[in-house]
Scaffold this active site. Sequence first.
Site, PDB file in Angstrom:
ATOM      1  N   GLU A 171       0.672  -1.242   0.259  1.00 49.36           N
ATOM      2  CA  GLU A 171      -0.026   0.046   0.097  1.00 49.36           C
ATOM      3  C   GLU A 171       0.672   1.359  -0.036  1.00 49.36           C
ATOM      4  OE1 GLU A 171      -4.215  -1.939   2.110  1.00 49.36           O
ATOM      5  OE2 GLU A 171      -2.757  -0.341   3.415  1.00 49.36           O
ATOM      6  N   GLU A 371      -4.648  -8.958   0.697  1.00 52.55           N
ATOM      7  CA  GLU A 371      -5.330  -8.702   1.992  1.00 52.55           C
ATOM      8  C   GLU A 371      -7.074  -8.405   1.562  1.00 52.55           C
ATOM      9  OE1 GLU A 371      -4.245  -5.260   4.227  1.00 52.55           O
ATOM     10  OE2 GLU A 371      -2.108  -5.752   4.065  1.00 52.55           O
TER      11      GLU A 371
END
Length: 477
Positions: A171, A371
């Site tokens: 991220e 995720e």
Amino acid sequence: MKLKTINVPDDFMLGASLSAWQSEGWSGKKDSQDSYLDLWYKNNKNVWHNGYGPKTATDFKNRYKEDIGYMKQIGLTHFRTSINWARFLTDYEDATVDENYADYINDVINECFRQGVEPMICLEHYEVPAVLFQKYGGWGSKHVVDLFVKYAEKALERFGDRVKHWFTFNEPIVVQTRVYLDAIRYPFEQNTHTWMQWNYHKVLATAKVVKLYKETRSHKDGKIGIILNPAVTYARSTSAHDQEATRMFDLFFNRTFLDPCITGKYPQELFELLEKHDVSVDLREDELALIEKHTVDYVGINLYFPNRIKARTTGWNPDAPFHPEYYYETFDMPGKKMNPYRGWEIYPEIMYDMAMRLKNDYCNIEWFIAENGMGVENEQRFKNEEGVIQDDYRIDFIGDHLASLLKAVEHGANCKGYMLWAFSDNVSPMNAFKNRYGLVSIDLENNLARSLKKSAYWFKEVIETRLLTVEDKSVYK
């Protein structure tokens, strides 16, 4: 209730993720080895729920054998974690390795293989060293880009012969968005130029490490990628103004990383709009050429909830610094299904829609869900008489999202797996242990004792049988 059973491909990864800073704890860490997250926690501890943070986390550093044993018990095929850059080195300028920490990482990798779990390693999961953040401004500095490459070289030398799944960042847009764009995290500085410079330098660092990896690859099946969190974004309406607002959100927050990392090219419109709003980016033509040449092998995608966008209905303060929200507003859609604890919409269709986008817009690149999961507060209230947390809500969440993902695979998406967030309950930024995500419960009141939740036994059965049974919601359509 009508049920349907879906076959899970034999080579489809079914694993779980954690990060170093969210699990290890500070055991053995030198005072000079703080990461940005450690620095934030030390300077702004009051915003972390009940004061919990990275200091203890789940003490994975001392209990990794126990935890990896649980991974084997559940049957996880893969485990993704990170190396804590701040702890892996004692000198960041010349990349001097901390041998004690390196031995620990080596032991974790070996234990994963011993227990039949494939390790996947990310080089930076928000763990930029605090000293580089304070001295150079972190990822605003090209020097930090070069230091990251030195660090990557040392990590690949140590572990690249055994670990075949590598990622530069997890991220990469998040830290600077929270700190420099929205100014809601330490050190609370609103600076859109810095936000975009961090974005650009992380793309550049990825390209440089991809180049290094492909020149020195020591595992015949090794691959290197990046883990992104693009939002599946839906317009409020079919009207042109809402569609355009959604396109602009996508440009600033999704394509900023998807395009250069996968295709090698930035959308030119992005730089034109930044220039229009006097947001400068320090870049060079030779850097852009390197980015174009050295794209990733595959991508991990973190996906939890949809984003819903509408055109602006209020004016923009002309004296305010530029923010991409100049072009859009978020839309609170009536009637949406919610996770009330996390405040996130539940919409499993995001899995299919993201898969089709990667198939159609990004050359059907190889990818996987890195995720996906559901955070819930106070799970202890759901314990049965045997002390097992009955997290049926998590089973439903995973099942519906995995079913949507497997539908996309059936329709030609090049998706290779699903990784749950998270293997165990863990510390999250600010939320700490407030929302629990794990297959494995962590009891904060009982020496961090571990125990399997109902979802762990359910996931184990899915992995063993390669069959996913879910409610057939198509009968309601």
